[in-house]
Write an enzyme that holds these catalytic residues in place. Sequence first.
Site, PDB file in Angstrom:
ATOM      1  N   ASN A   1       0.836  -1.194   0.000  1.00  0.00           N
ATOM      2  CA  ASN A   1       0.000   0.000   0.000  1.00  0.00           C
ATOM      3  C   ASN A   1       0.874   1.248   0.000  1.00  0.00           C
ATOM      4  O   ASN A   1       1.965   1.277   0.569  1.00  0.00           O
ATOM      5  CB  ASN A   1      -1.005   0.000   1.153  1.00  0.00           C
ATOM      6  CG  ASN A   1      -0.370  -0.097   2.531  1.00  0.00           C
ATOM      7  OD1 ASN A   1       0.660  -0.720   2.705  1.00  0.00           O
ATOM      8  ND2 ASN A   1      -1.014   0.527   3.511  1.00  0.00           N
ATOM      9  N   VAL A   2       0.372   2.269  -0.683  1.00  0.00           N
ATOM     10  CA  VAL A   2       1.055   3.555  -0.785  1.00  0.00           C
ATOM     11  C   VAL A   2       0.018   4.629  -0.479  1.00  0.00           C
ATOM     12  O   VAL A   2      -0.871   4.886  -1.296  1.00  0.00           O
ATOM     13  CB  VAL A   2       1.660   3.765  -2.196  1.00  0.00           C
ATOM     14  CG1 VAL A   2       2.334   5.126  -2.286  1.00  0.00           C
ATOM     15  CG2 VAL A   2       2.649   2.646  -2.528  1.00  0.00           C
TER      16      VAL A   2
ATOM     17  N   CYS B   1      -4.048   0.725  -2.556  1.00  0.00           N
ATOM     18  CA  CYS B   1      -3.965  -0.505  -1.774  1.00  0.00           C
ATOM     19  C   CYS B   1      -2.825  -1.370  -2.324  1.00  0.00           C
ATOM     20  O   CYS B   1      -2.393  -1.199  -3.463  1.00  0.00           O
ATOM     21  CB  CYS B   1      -5.273  -1.286  -1.867  1.00  0.00           C
ATOM     22  SG  CYS B   1      -6.700  -0.457  -1.144  1.00  0.00           S
TER      23      CYS B   1
ATOM     24  N   GLU C   1      -2.971  -4.317  -3.344  1.00  0.00           N
ATOM     25  CA  GLU C   1      -3.428  -5.066  -4.505  1.00  0.00           C
ATOM     26  C   GLU C   1      -3.309  -4.236  -5.780  1.00  0.00           C
ATOM     27  O   GLU C   1      -3.127  -4.779  -6.865  1.00  0.00           O
ATOM     28  CB  GLU C   1      -4.879  -5.536  -4.316  1.00  0.00           C
ATOM     29  CG  GLU C   1      -5.068  -6.480  -3.144  1.00  0.00           C
ATOM     30  CD  GLU C   1      -5.378  -5.746  -1.828  1.00  0.00           C
ATOM     31  OE1 GLU C   1      -4.934  -4.590  -1.646  1.00  0.00           O
ATOM     32  OE2 GLU C   1      -6.075  -6.328  -0.986  1.00  0.00           O
TER      33      GLU C   1
ATOM     34  N   CYS D   1     -10.612  -3.581  -4.412  1.00  0.00           N
ATOM     35  CA  CYS D   1      -9.562  -4.496  -4.833  1.00  0.00           C
ATOM     36  C   CYS D   1     -10.109  -5.861  -5.219  1.00  0.00           C
ATOM     37  O   CYS D   1      -9.538  -6.532  -6.075  1.00  0.00           O
ATOM     38  CB  CYS D   1      -8.504  -4.602  -3.742  1.00  0.00           C
ATOM     39  SG  CYS D   1      -7.554  -3.059  -3.614  1.00  0.00           S
TER      40      CYS D   1
HETATM   41 ZN   LIG Z   1      -8.119  -2.198  -1.580  1.00  0.00          ZN
END
Ligand SMILES: [Zn+2]
Length: 155
Positions: A56-57, A67, A69, A113
Site C-alpha cells: 500500500n502507498v 492498496c 493489490e 480491490c
Molecule cells: Zn483495496
Amino acid sequence: MPVTRFCRSVAWVDIDWPALRAAAADTAGHAYAPYSRLRVGAAGLTSDGRLVTGCNVENASFGLTLCAECGLVSALHATAPAPPAGAAADPPGLVAVAVVAGDGAPLLPCGRCRQLLLEVGGPALLVDTASGPAPLAELLPAAFGGADLSARRDS
Ligand SMILES: [Zn+2]
C-alpha cells in the site's frame, strides 16, 4: 497451509501458500503508510508461474491512496511477457493471492480491490483468508464484469 494444485486452462500450477504469504509479508515492509500505520503487502502467483507483489502507498489526500493489490496488479502487467507484434495485450492472469498486514496475518482485500482482482484472476482466483484459500467468487458474489459491459452497452 499445504500446497494447492490448481488447474488454470491447460497447465497445473503448484501454489505454495506459506511462500506466497511470506512474500506478501516481506512486501508489507516496503509499504508507505504514515497515516494509517497499517502496512499491507500482497503477493500473487500468475498462471505462468511468476510471483508479483505490491504494497500500500498512502497519500495525504487519502482518496489517492493505493492498496497493496493495486501495486500487485500493476506489477502483473508491468512484468508480463510482451505480446506478439500486432496482438492485443492479454497477460497471464493470477491464480492465487495472499494479502497480509504488517503482522503477517491474512487481510481480506477491500471491495475495490476484489473488483480489480476479478479482472486479472476471474472468479476462480484463490484468495488466502484466515480460514484458508477461498475462490474470489465467494468474496465477490454477483460481480460486475466485462460481459456486463458487452451485453448492456448501446450499439
Ligand atoms: Zn483495496
